[in-house]
Write an enzyme that holds these catalytic residues in place. Sequence first.
Site, PDB file in Angstrom:
ATOM      1  N   TYR A 110      11.998 -51.774 -58.591  1.00  0.00           N
ATOM      2  CA  TYR A 110      12.340 -50.921 -57.445  1.00  0.00           C
ATOM      3  C   TYR A 110      12.853 -49.580 -57.965  1.00  0.00           C
ATOM      4  O   TYR A 110      13.990 -49.475 -58.425  1.00  0.00           O
ATOM      5  CB  TYR A 110      13.403 -51.636 -56.620  1.00  0.00           C
ATOM      6  N   LYS A 159       7.495 -50.358 -57.257  1.00  0.00           N
ATOM      7  CA  LYS A 159       7.677 -49.671 -55.967  1.00  0.00           C
ATOM      8  C   LYS A 159       8.148 -48.265 -56.273  1.00  0.00           C
ATOM      9  O   LYS A 159       9.273 -48.071 -56.727  1.00  0.00           O
ATOM     10  CB  LYS A 159       8.725 -50.440 -55.149  1.00  0.00           C
TER      11      LYS A 159
END
Lengths: 297, 297
Positions: free
Chosen positions: B131, B159
């Site tokens: 992330y 991501k």
Amino acid sequence: MFTGLCAFPLTPVTGNDIDEAGFRKILSRLTTARVDSLGILGSTGSYAYLTREQRKRVALLARELAGDIPIMVCVGAVSTDAILRLTEDAQQAGADALLLPAVSYQSLRDDDVFSLFETVNRHTSLPICVYDNPGTTHFTFSDELHGRLSSLNGVGSVKIPGVPDTAQAAAERVRNLRSQLKPGVTIGISGDAFAGLGLNAGCEIWYSVCAGLFPEAAKQITQAAAMKDHAQVTALVACLEPLWALYRKHGGSIRVMAAAAGVLGLTDVDCLPRPLQPLSAGDIAEIASVITLLDLK
Amino acid sequence: MFTGLCAFPLTPVTGNDIDEAGFRKILSRLTTARVDSLGILGSTGSYAYLTREQRKRVALLARELAGDIPIMVCVGAVSTDAILRLTEDAQQAGADALLLPAVSYQSLRDDDVFSLFETVNRHTSLPICVYDNPGTTHFTFSDELHGRLSSLNGVGSVKIPGVPDTAQAAAERVRNLRSQLKPGVTIGISGDAFAGLGLNAGCEIWYSVCAGLFPEAAKQITQAAAMKDHAQVTALVACLEPLWALYRKHGGSIRVMAAAAGVLGLTDVDCLPRPLQPLSAGDIAEIASVITLLDLK
């Protein structure tokens, strides 16, 4: 409570837990040196990495070790609920004051932060020091917000992250902030390298990482400041430049202080909470040589 | 797991606790729309504001409600120990994947972050999505670090927070990142306004806040992307510009989505964790008018 020298000790972490023996040794240096107050679980004290239970344990231990020296405990967290629980714990542990930062995850607005401080102030009778530390919390206080916060009855001090790098600009910075604050609320300088500029500009307290490990060196500076001996303050802070250079090199003070605690034999050489990795052997050797060079105590 | 549309729902908070009824209503929209996966307790899901127990409860509830739709649970925290406990909880709750950010308090180095991911990867058999969200975590991943992380056997997706704002620059950005990644690791776009540019540039998944409340609108976009209909993707994302404008106006998506959930009657109008304050009545009315204008579903 909010004048003089406030020493911010490390909270050494070994393996997965607090190194209580190391913490005792560190605090013993500070109580022997008779610093004016202790800033427990500040940024360098790794509050952000510890569980509620660990923080409670550290606060209790600090209270036990501090004797008659007042202790301020940082209750920072992302959520207001967590902060209120930590406030309760700090109060029960016998803290004399709270240090409250505006830790952000989603970006915060002034009204969020005011409301947070108002809520905490309503839940405690302890005095509060506003912890302005944009480098770690990513929230920037305006002087206007500091003014609003200082109107809360519990707010007694503002810990600022530094001042501009000339005496004149630093004085103007402190004067501007003070003009917003309720009379009696003190301004404390942090960012050790700015200590001289801040104290000479009229800050009443040094919130000092350096003092958390080298209280004698830091005390000479606040004692000179108390005598209004600006030249001596400047000279003493300048002497410590090799230490400030290490802070800059390693992106802040915590890794340097953790290594230094190991060099002094107070803790393991690796006493940082993960994910923070310790410095390399070469960097630790450089820190050891600076401690020797400056005869840091 | 890491392709298509991953919807990131809010975790509504009312008073001091999770609004479970509201969360059920929100998830029901997503399962009815058959999004490809659910991103539970992401940034908009307020993971950073909740206790371990609350996060466990939300993960369990999501697992119960998701049926056969895979769920990814964010295990972000400042300390590695906390992340490992959350990993254990997510795994026990039946998560299909973990979302792992590099949340910083003290500034992190690449080796800290690599070591963190390596540790988590060793402790779980679940696939991990890296992330990368510098806006909230204040850590910036280099492509080289993404490459190192993708060599860990569990890492299955990255991501990313957005792409440059032209098709060509976006394609180059995604190509450069992909050239560093282990084959098979997908790249997911987040930052909803960038969804079109990212999907057209070859991102295999949209990690979507919009889909967390308006799954039908978001699904049209990922379905067009699956058909390689770049023009349609661009047009559909452009249609939602009034929504992205609201995100920009309010410093991110969370306050907008929280207000929107209230407007839709799924939650209280105030469902943000403190210290985050809800938007004003005027701002909420504007959000309601955008929902109507765009016929958001």
